[in-house]
Design an enzyme around this catalytic site. Structure first.
Site, PDB file in Angstrom:
ATOM      1  N   CYS A  31      48.568   3.761  43.288  1.00 15.62           N
ATOM      2  CA  CYS A  31      49.598   3.120  43.728  1.00 15.62           C
ATOM      3  C   CYS A  31      50.908   3.532  44.188  1.00 15.62           C
ATOM      4  O   CYS A  31      51.531   4.619  43.623  1.00 15.62           O
ATOM      5  CB  CYS A  31      49.963   1.390  43.114  1.00 15.62           C
ATOM      6  SG  CYS A  31      48.351   1.496  42.527  1.00 15.62           S
ATOM      7  N   TYR A 170      34.677   1.565  43.151  1.00 15.25           N
ATOM      8  CA  TYR A 170      35.562   1.087  42.085  1.00 15.25           C
ATOM      9  C   TYR A 170      35.399   0.560  41.570  1.00 15.25           C
ATOM     10  O   TYR A 170      35.154  -0.203  41.331  1.00 15.25           O
ATOM     11  CB  TYR A 170      37.180   1.171  42.762  1.00 15.25           C
ATOM     12  CG  TYR A 170      38.150   1.010  41.885  1.00 15.25           C
ATOM     13  CD1 TYR A 170      38.418   2.092  40.453  1.00 15.25           C
ATOM     14  CD2 TYR A 170      39.162  -0.164  41.715  1.00 15.25           C
ATOM     15  CE1 TYR A 170      39.752   1.908  40.682  1.00 15.25           C
ATOM     16  CE2 TYR A 170      39.922  -0.228  41.022  1.00 15.25           C
ATOM     17  CZ  TYR A 170      40.826   0.911  40.446  1.00 15.25           C
ATOM     18  OH  TYR A 170      41.660   1.115  39.560  1.00 15.25           O
ATOM     19  N   HIS A 173      40.287   1.726  35.494  1.00 15.10           N
ATOM     20  CA  HIS A 173      41.522   1.229  35.218  1.00 15.10           C
ATOM     21  C   HIS A 173      41.577  -0.457  34.619  1.00 15.10           C
ATOM     22  O   HIS A 173      42.042  -1.778  34.209  1.00 15.10           O
ATOM     23  CB  HIS A 173      43.035   1.028  36.670  1.00 15.10           C
ATOM     24  CG  HIS A 173      43.016   1.638  36.763  1.00 15.10           C
ATOM     25  ND1 HIS A 173      42.667   2.833  38.191  1.00 15.10           N
ATOM     26  CD2 HIS A 173      42.902   3.351  36.158  1.00 15.10           C
ATOM     27  CE1 HIS A 173      42.827   3.936  38.063  1.00 15.10           C
ATOM     28  NE2 HIS A 173      43.002   4.567  37.014  1.00 15.10           N
ATOM     29  N   ASP A 266      44.933   6.328  31.996  1.00 18.24           N
ATOM     30  CA  ASP A 266      44.441   7.199  32.781  1.00 18.24           C
ATOM     31  C   ASP A 266      46.789   7.832  33.022  1.00 18.24           C
ATOM     32  O   ASP A 266      46.017   9.359  33.703  1.00 18.24           O
ATOM     33  CB  ASP A 266      43.827   6.986  34.296  1.00 18.24           C
ATOM     34  CG  ASP A 266      43.720   7.096  34.728  1.00 18.24           C
ATOM     35  OD1 ASP A 266      43.353   7.934  34.781  1.00 18.24           O
ATOM     36  OD2 ASP A 266      44.156   6.955  36.084  1.00 18.24           O
TER      37      ASP A 266
END
Ligand code: ADP
Ligand code: SF4
Length: 684
Positions: A31, A170, A173, A266
């Site tokens: 991001c 995906y 997260h 992460d």
């Protein structure tokens, strides 16, 4: 110069399904809060990474449908054809340099409050959504599951049309519907999509298969999976579900992008995961179960560590988000044999914090990050000097070093004067504290660059006075003399001096830095709320002292929620045996005793005995020198206070201010006025 042959392996091409990456440098999706709100800035941000040599450059997460959108955040968006043009700009920009463009398609589900579309979020089973939004998600019907499959396929087709080479499915997260299906915590279904792991994997398998059928002839399909949630039995574990999921889907995707969940694990900071390659212990097994290429991350900044990952069969491609933010030219520098020019990520998560507060990305090490389009700043290029004038920079902290280095690169004759015997200012001091060793990289990178600039003269152990400076007759003066922690307790909670502080011996972080050792029972009052109060508490505990940390906030080090550290910090302090009293302010201090009061119920007061009290509240600019020079301003072409001396802030802010001042000196473009380019909505 050219690269050392031992790094050749990093530059080997690798086939990923129907496409081939030119090298092993893979900028994984990350991001930057530019996204669909600031598309031109987004394009330039990614273009520069391609220019810097990354073989694959990915987007950030890209929403695929209005029923899972994450307003107010500005990440990517690909709902329909109208969203294609900015993506096309991005893929064209990446292709310009022969790199591949990847897109992370996301259906956010429990992570998507739908503040814009106002559609009720969906989830495998009815449950609360993430954060403390007072809304819940409804359970998905079989019709919804069918729709989600279709939306992934449609988005993949749009992505192919926009020119992407790699399309992601995906499940990472804790931010994607597919991970939510995998987790029994969210998936309590009794149909074919719930219950056994085989059933919980079903939707991922179906979507992978459908996306491959739709675009697999032209695009590689990557599967991003969090193999471990680091929650023990309470979450997905690499040795159990992680291993089984990879086993079940092993050959289905063209690429495995594997990591740990949540984002705080992460993107763990250096304070909590100091080692390069820290995810290896969770992800190393993946390559034993699949013949497809594997990419993973671990804050890789050293070429040797990267080679080792590949040679030891841990991964095939070196994934990086933060290292590519700190140095978009990292691959080129390895290729050109310029390892010493690499600006290594320090693992501070200021980049993440910007995303958390929904503001454009910035980076402590790389002041041009996020400014590529906005200010037309390039991380490696800076305009030439406009004159032969000399420049004096006073203070060798982050602001002064960055300023002197960039002015040196511009070609000015620069004098950098530093009062102490070493460069680095606050980073030299703070990096001595537990978990902050990597902060010294802010100094180390700049020190080594400055050492190779013959036009930058360094004067250490040289505390300059206003008279000294006036005698030098240098016309451009930049004052970067930093800041001092306050002793009076003034900070966020207290507008006026705390009663009694003048009558007791109070310590501040500056005293800790200069070697003063707290004794006995230590009381730390943290009204700063960033990392330092907590770190000093940790240091004192390591020194075997009794430590009590009091803060007016309801959590310790509360701003570190933005750097994804707050929970880890509070847990660590508790596990070290630090006494924590939150939601309390310091009312008054006397010798050996402090009176604190509950910030919500002031009559709830208590006495805390102490032998040492440390106030971490706020700072004062150390601007005496600047103030003393101001009356002589007309003797200079430039007289400017920069960094903490101008306004105390983060290390990132000081580096940025030093960079800005260096760019602006005698510049044709006044970087202070007009401010910068802005992206305006198209009213058509
Ligand atoms: P910033 O974060 O803004 O760079 P720092 O506090 O890290 O600020 O660094 C300021 C540096 O300036 C310190 O290394 C300090 O020793 C140095 N300094 C302060 N006053 C003077 C002075 N009069 N002459 C030279 N150096 C100074
Ligand atoms: Fe690394 Fe900090 Fe820059 Fe993020 S902000 S890339 S963690 S140096």
């Amino acid at each position: 110069m050219s690269r050392d042959p031992k790094y050749d392996i990093l530059f080997e091409p690798l086939q990923i399904g129907p496409v081939t990456t030119k090298n092993r440098f893979y900028q994984v999706p990350h991001c930057n809060s530019l996204g669909h709100g600031r598309p031109l800035a987004e394009v330039e941000n990614r273009r520069i990474k391609a220019e810097g040599g990354w073989g694959v450059v990915c987007t950030q997460e890209v929403e695929i449908h209005p029923s899972a959108e994450i307003t107010p955040s500005f990440e990517g968006r690909l709902w329909d054809e109208k969203d294609i043009p900015p993506h096309r700009l991005m893929t064209d920009a990446v292709h310009e340099f022969g790199s591949l463009a990847g897109i992370e398609l996301v259906y956010g589900a429990l992570h998507a409050p739908n503040n814009y579309s106002r559609i009720a979020p969906m989830s495998p089973s009815a449950t609360v959504i993430h954060g403390n939004y007072p809304i819940q998600a409804r359970a998905m019907t079989l019709r919804d599951i069918h729709d989600i499959r279709e939306w992934h396929v449609n988005a993949a087709k749009l992505a192919r049309k926009a020119g992407y080479d790699i399309v992601y499915v995906y499940a990472g997260h804790d931010m994607s519907i597919l991970q939510h299906f995998l987790k029994p915590h969210y998936n309590r279904r009794s149909d074919q999509y719930g219950g056994s792991l085989e059933n919980r994997v079903r939707l991922t398998r179906e979507i992978l298969t459908a996306v491959k059928e739709a675009v697999g002839d032209q695009c590689a399909v990557a599967m991003r999976l969090a193999v471990d949630e680091l929650r023990g039995e309470d979450g997905l574990r690499a040795e159990c579900e992680g291993r089984d999921i990879i086993g079940m889907l092993a050959e289905l995707p063209d690429l495995w992008d594997v990591n740990v969940s949540g984002w705080d694990n992460d993107s763990a900071t250096a304070r909590f995961e100091p080692m390069e390659g820290f995810q290896e212990k969770y992800t190393a097994f993946v390559k034993t179960l699949t013949s497809k290429p594997v990419v993973g991350v671990g804050r890789f900044t050293s070429a040797d560590a990267m080679v080792s990952q590949i040679k030891r069969g841990v991964m095939d491609l070196i994934g990086a988000a933060r290292p590519s933010i700190a140095d978009p030219f990292l691959p080129r520098k390895i290729e050109e044999g310029r390892l010493e020019d690499i600006r290594e990520c320090i693992g501070c998560n200021i980049c993440v914090a910007q995303d958390m507060i929904v503001a454009p990305i910035r980076c402590t090490q790389n002041p041009t990050q996020g400014e590529e389009w906005k200010r037309n700043w390039h991380p490696e290029n800076i305009q030439k000097a406009a004159s032969d004038d000399g420049v004096l920079v006073v203070g060798g902290g982050p602001a002064g070093m960055e300023c002197a280095m960039q002015l040196g690169k511009r070609g000015y004759a620069v004098t950098l004067a530093e009062a102490t015997k070493t460069l680095g200012g606050r980073v030299a001091l703070e990096s001595q504290l537990p978990g902050l060793a990597s902060y010294a990289r802010v100094r180390d990178y700049r020190e080594s660059q400055i050492a190779r600039l013959p036009n930058v003269q360094l004067y250490l152990d040289n505390r300059l006075s206003a008279e000294d400076i006036l005698e030098l007759e240098i016309r451009h003066i930049l004052i970067a003399t930093g800041s001092d922690w306050r002793r009076d307790g003034i900070g966020r909670r207290h507008a006026f001096s705390i009663e009694g502080v003048e009558s007791v011996s109070v310590l501040t972080p500056d005293d800790i830095f200069s070697g003063t050792k707290p004794q006995g029972r230590v009381l730390i009052y943290d009204d700063d709320h960033y990392y330092l109060g907590g770190v000093i508490a940790e240091q004192c505990r390591q020194d075997g002292l009794d430590v009590h940390l009091v803060t007016p906030d309801s959590k310790v080090s509360s701003w570190t929620e933005n750097t994804l550290e707050q929970e880890k910090i509070q847990s660590r302090l508790l596990s070290l045996g630090v006494s924590l009293t939150t939601s309390h302010e310091l009312l008054r201090v006397s010798e050996g005793s402090a009176q604190i009061a509950n910030v919500y119920l002031n009559e709830h007061q208590q006495e805390i005995p102490f032998d040492t009290i440390i106030l971490v509240t706020s700072r004062l600019p150390a601007d005496d020198l600047y103030q003393a020079l101001l009356p002589h301003q007309n003797r200079f072409k430039t007289l400017l206070a920069i960094g903490d001396c101008n306004a105390p802030g983060t290390i990132a802010a000081a580096v940025y201010d030093g960079h800005l001042a260096a760019r602006n000196l005698e510049s044709e473009v006044d970087f202070y006025e007009p401010l910068f380019r802005r992206e305006m909505p198209d009213l058509g």
